[in-house]
Design a protein around this motif. Sequence first.
Motif, PDB file in Angstrom:
ATOM      1  N   MET A 223      25.949  46.296  30.038  1.00  0.00           N
ATOM      2  CA  MET A 223      26.398  44.909  30.201  1.00  0.00           C
ATOM      3  C   MET A 223      26.945  44.711  31.620  1.00  0.00           C
ATOM      4  O   MET A 223      26.477  43.875  32.363  1.00  0.00           O
ATOM      5  CB  MET A 223      27.504  44.655  29.174  1.00  0.00           C
ATOM      6  CG  MET A 223      27.734  43.211  28.815  1.00  0.00           C
ATOM      7  SD  MET A 223      26.518  42.411  27.825  1.00  0.00           S
ATOM      8  CE  MET A 223      27.154  40.779  27.716  1.00  0.00           C
TER       9      MET A 223
ATOM     10  N   LYS B 146      37.651  39.304  36.862  1.00  0.00           N
ATOM     11  CA  LYS B 146      36.504  40.027  36.300  1.00  0.00           C
ATOM     12  C   LYS B 146      35.276  40.009  37.190  1.00  0.00           C
ATOM     13  O   LYS B 146      34.354  40.790  36.996  1.00  0.00           O
ATOM     14  CB  LYS B 146      36.113  39.377  34.953  1.00  0.00           C
ATOM     15  CG  LYS B 146      37.083  39.692  33.852  1.00  0.00           C
ATOM     16  CD  LYS B 146      36.370  40.279  32.648  1.00  0.00           C
ATOM     17  CE  LYS B 146      37.376  40.771  31.641  1.00  0.00           C
ATOM     18  NZ  LYS B 146      38.203  39.666  31.107  1.00  0.00           N
ATOM     19  N   HIS B 147      35.217  39.088  38.138  1.00  0.00           N
ATOM     20  CA  HIS B 147      33.925  38.843  38.774  1.00  0.00           C
ATOM     21  C   HIS B 147      33.786  39.368  40.189  1.00  0.00           C
ATOM     22  O   HIS B 147      32.815  39.060  40.854  1.00  0.00           O
ATOM     23  CB  HIS B 147      33.610  37.343  38.743  1.00  0.00           C
ATOM     24  CG  HIS B 147      33.636  36.778  37.366  1.00  0.00           C
ATOM     25  ND1 HIS B 147      32.616  36.976  36.475  1.00  0.00           N
ATOM     26  CD2 HIS B 147      34.572  36.055  36.703  1.00  0.00           C
ATOM     27  CE1 HIS B 147      32.911  36.386  35.322  1.00  0.00           C
ATOM     28  NE2 HIS B 147      34.100  35.826  35.436  1.00  0.00           N
ATOM     29  N   VAL B 148      34.780  40.107  40.672  1.00  0.00           N
ATOM     30  CA  VAL B 148      34.650  40.583  42.055  1.00  0.00           C
ATOM     31  C   VAL B 148      34.985  42.066  42.187  1.00  0.00           C
ATOM     32  O   VAL B 148      35.642  42.653  41.321  1.00  0.00           O
ATOM     33  CB  VAL B 148      35.575  39.811  43.021  1.00  0.00           C
ATOM     34  CG1 VAL B 148      35.179  38.365  43.122  1.00  0.00           C
ATOM     35  CG2 VAL B 148      37.023  39.954  42.596  1.00  0.00           C
ATOM     36  N   TYR B 149      34.522  42.649  43.318  1.00  0.00           N
ATOM     37  CA  TYR B 149      34.991  43.968  43.737  1.00  0.00           C
ATOM     38  C   TYR B 149      36.213  43.765  44.627  1.00  0.00           C
ATOM     39  O   TYR B 149      36.546  42.644  44.977  1.00  0.00           O
ATOM     40  CB  TYR B 149      33.887  44.692  44.517  1.00  0.00           C
ATOM     41  CG  TYR B 149      32.618  44.884  43.716  1.00  0.00           C
ATOM     42  CD1 TYR B 149      32.576  45.832  42.693  1.00  0.00           C
ATOM     43  CD2 TYR B 149      31.482  44.125  43.973  1.00  0.00           C
ATOM     44  CE1 TYR B 149      31.427  46.010  41.947  1.00  0.00           C
ATOM     45  CE2 TYR B 149      30.330  44.298  43.234  1.00  0.00           C
ATOM     46  CZ  TYR B 149      30.298  45.245  42.216  1.00  0.00           C
ATOM     47  OH  TYR B 149      29.176  45.420  41.477  1.00  0.00           O
TER      48      TYR B 149
ATOM     49  N   ARG C 296      25.142  39.879  40.943  1.00  0.00           N
ATOM     50  CA  ARG C 296      25.920  38.665  40.776  1.00  0.00           C
ATOM     51  C   ARG C 296      27.354  38.879  41.237  1.00  0.00           C
ATOM     52  O   ARG C 296      27.920  38.075  41.972  1.00  0.00           O
ATOM     53  CB  ARG C 296      25.911  38.293  39.292  1.00  0.00           C
ATOM     54  CG  ARG C 296      26.232  36.857  39.000  1.00  0.00           C
ATOM     55  CD  ARG C 296      26.265  36.663  37.506  1.00  0.00           C
ATOM     56  NE  ARG C 296      27.664  36.542  37.107  1.00  0.00           N
ATOM     57  CZ  ARG C 296      28.074  35.626  36.239  1.00  0.00           C
ATOM     58  NH1 ARG C 296      27.207  34.824  35.663  1.00  0.00           N
ATOM     59  NH2 ARG C 296      29.334  35.545  35.938  1.00  0.00           N
ATOM     60  N   LYS C 297      27.896  40.028  40.832  1.00  0.00           N
ATOM     61  CA  LYS C 297      29.277  40.340  41.188  1.00  0.00           C
ATOM     62  C   LYS C 297      29.425  40.470  42.706  1.00  0.00           C
ATOM     63  O   LYS C 297      30.398  40.001  43.291  1.00  0.00           O
ATOM     64  CB  LYS C 297      29.691  41.648  40.502  1.00  0.00           C
ATOM     65  CG  LYS C 297      31.184  41.818  40.340  1.00  0.00           C
ATOM     66  CD  LYS C 297      31.495  42.980  39.412  1.00  0.00           C
ATOM     67  CE  LYS C 297      32.976  43.297  39.424  1.00  0.00           C
ATOM     68  NZ  LYS C 297      33.335  44.402  38.543  1.00  0.00           N
ATOM     69  N   LEU C 298      28.418  41.065  43.327  1.00  0.00           N
ATOM     70  CA  LEU C 298      28.450  41.240  44.771  1.00  0.00           C
ATOM     71  C   LEU C 298      28.455  39.891  45.474  1.00  0.00           C
ATOM     72  O   LEU C 298      29.234  39.651  46.412  1.00  0.00           O
ATOM     73  CB  LEU C 298      27.244  42.074  45.212  1.00  0.00           C
ATOM     74  CG  LEU C 298      27.269  42.526  46.668  1.00  0.00           C
ATOM     75  CD1 LEU C 298      28.368  43.565  46.871  1.00  0.00           C
ATOM     76  CD2 LEU C 298      25.919  43.091  47.083  1.00  0.00           C
TER      77      LEU C 298
ATOM     78  N   THR D 234      25.640  43.446  38.550  1.00  0.00           N
ATOM     79  CA  THR D 234      26.173  43.940  39.813  1.00  0.00           C
ATOM     80  C   THR D 234      25.842  43.029  40.991  1.00  0.00           C
ATOM     81  O   THR D 234      26.702  42.715  41.792  1.00  0.00           O
ATOM     82  CB  THR D 234      25.630  45.351  40.114  1.00  0.00           C
ATOM     83  OG1 THR D 234      25.515  46.032  38.884  1.00  0.00           O
ATOM     84  CG2 THR D 234      26.568  46.077  41.027  1.00  0.00           C
TER      85      THR D 234
END
Lengths: 317, 277
Positions: free
Chosen positions: B1, A121-124, B8-10, B6
């Motif tokens: 949500m 869930k947490h990455v591209y 953080r995800k990066l 974004t």
Amino acid sequence: MSVEAKSVIGNVVENAKSVKIKKKSGIEKKENLTGLLFVSPMLIGVGILTLLPIIATFILSFADWNFIMGIAQIKWVGFDNFKALFENEGFLKSVANNLLFLLTVPLTMIFSLFIAIVIDKHVYMKSYFKVAFFMPYISSIVAIAVVWQVLFNPTDGPINQFLFSIGIENPPTWIADPSFALISVMLIQIWAAIGFNMILFLAGLQSIPKELYEAADMDGATAWDKFKNIMLPALSPTTFFLLITGIIGTFKVFDLIAVLTKGGPINSTTMLVWHLYESAFVDLKIGYASAIAVVLFVFVLIITLLQWVGQKKWVNY
Amino acid sequence: MEKKFTLRKLIITIITFVVSIAFLLPFIWMLSTSFKIEADVFKFPVEWIPTRWNGLENFKEVWLGQYPFALYYWNSIKVTVITTAISVIVSAMAAYGFSKVNFPAGKFLFLIVLTTFMVPQQSILVPQFILYRYLGLFDSHFGLILLGSFSVLGTFMLRQFFMGIHSDYIDAAKIDGAGHFRIFWSIALPIVRPAIATYAILRFIWTWNDYQNPLIFLRTDGLYTIQLAMQKFTSLNGEFYSLIMAAAVSAILPLVIVFIIGQKQVIEGIAMGGVKG
């Protein structure tokens, strides 16, 4: 190799229930013959290449014999081979090493679960990560072992050169050091097994319905709550399966040892299958090797039975 | 949500990427070393991109030199392709028989086949070896192929899929006068084609990577598969690490290609069956 035994048993039981007693008729006879035709190549293959040999293994474990002698010269020695096992240091060391090696299973699972959660869930670039962590699984153990052998080279290898360069004067000599060799092999094993575990955990994570997380969010649950109360229970079948196949896998470790260490230095990395291989194909002690094979078979059998019992008890659906 | 996180995800992506590169370092080192001249192999700090290229010569030596990988490649391709083909056919037939042909003995026979699944292959090596010597199958590709051709796992996997075929299809075909072989070939097999592809790719990978069976059941140099040759090559060229790495790259490459082509099937297959070679 292993398959989810729970579904196996489940299916077999269901099928058995669904068999209806029918009157014998021409059609049924024909079905019988057709059925046999379809399954016979498999049956013959498995019968000759698996069933017959496993029976032979048990018989040979009571014999004193080698490949060179004729069958007539076979000597029956009762339980002597099994007694010899417990007096043989190589065997005892192998069992001890196999037990130590079990540690790789939970360690692999913890790392894999962590990676799976992160890339779920947490990455591209999710598919890149899947492929990257899965690479060791599709690579041959021989090539992997050879590469690590060079990486672990005590004086010239990149790993120790790196350790020298950051000021560690006496880094371990890895597979050349009896007290470090097994740990080195275990490290490689963990590295190589992470991909497989991660893929299964990912599949498990993806099957968790979104609504569960949404409901938890509404109740103000923390990430830890979600992990403990949603993920872990939902992943329990996967976890249990990986644990069992992982344990069975450690009992079958051979390629890594055969290429990397040949059980050495001074027996520090010998394991059951390596000991079996050496006894049978180097020392030509057929009876003794068969006794090891019986022990191996019994170990795997016990774990498999444990799986069948445990599946019902410990796994939440 | 989703959008809120974004950045953080990066950041997590970047961190994970660094970790994945560290994880892949052994492969990167292998690849880069295979292109180096021997004198540069152990230079420190590691030259990840070789300054002096010797790749062509290294691979030429591996492929056409004293221990010609071209031959072992051919052996491996032969053994792997034929094993995969036979194994798929035998497993698919058995799977169909055990799921779609309704015969009383089937349930019992299936149980027998399944129980053999518990037998670790290493515990039957010795009798297999004796049997092979006796039957004259020892030290032959044919013998090696037979060892990988009867897969309980494949049978079990494909059976699951055949069971998913609605029996209406089969009954309808029967009314039209089709026999089981006809139904198997023109109805059942096409429906489960994706499952067959998955199993075939997995079997291909496992057979290509198999080291233990060739080690025990082959003796003649000329028959060696790539894994066995890889190890012999290593002991022969003990000091030539650039060559050894070129050999390792050669041994892994076909699978990387198969994997990239069949990535979806492999990953789904592994996830679905929870299978392990």
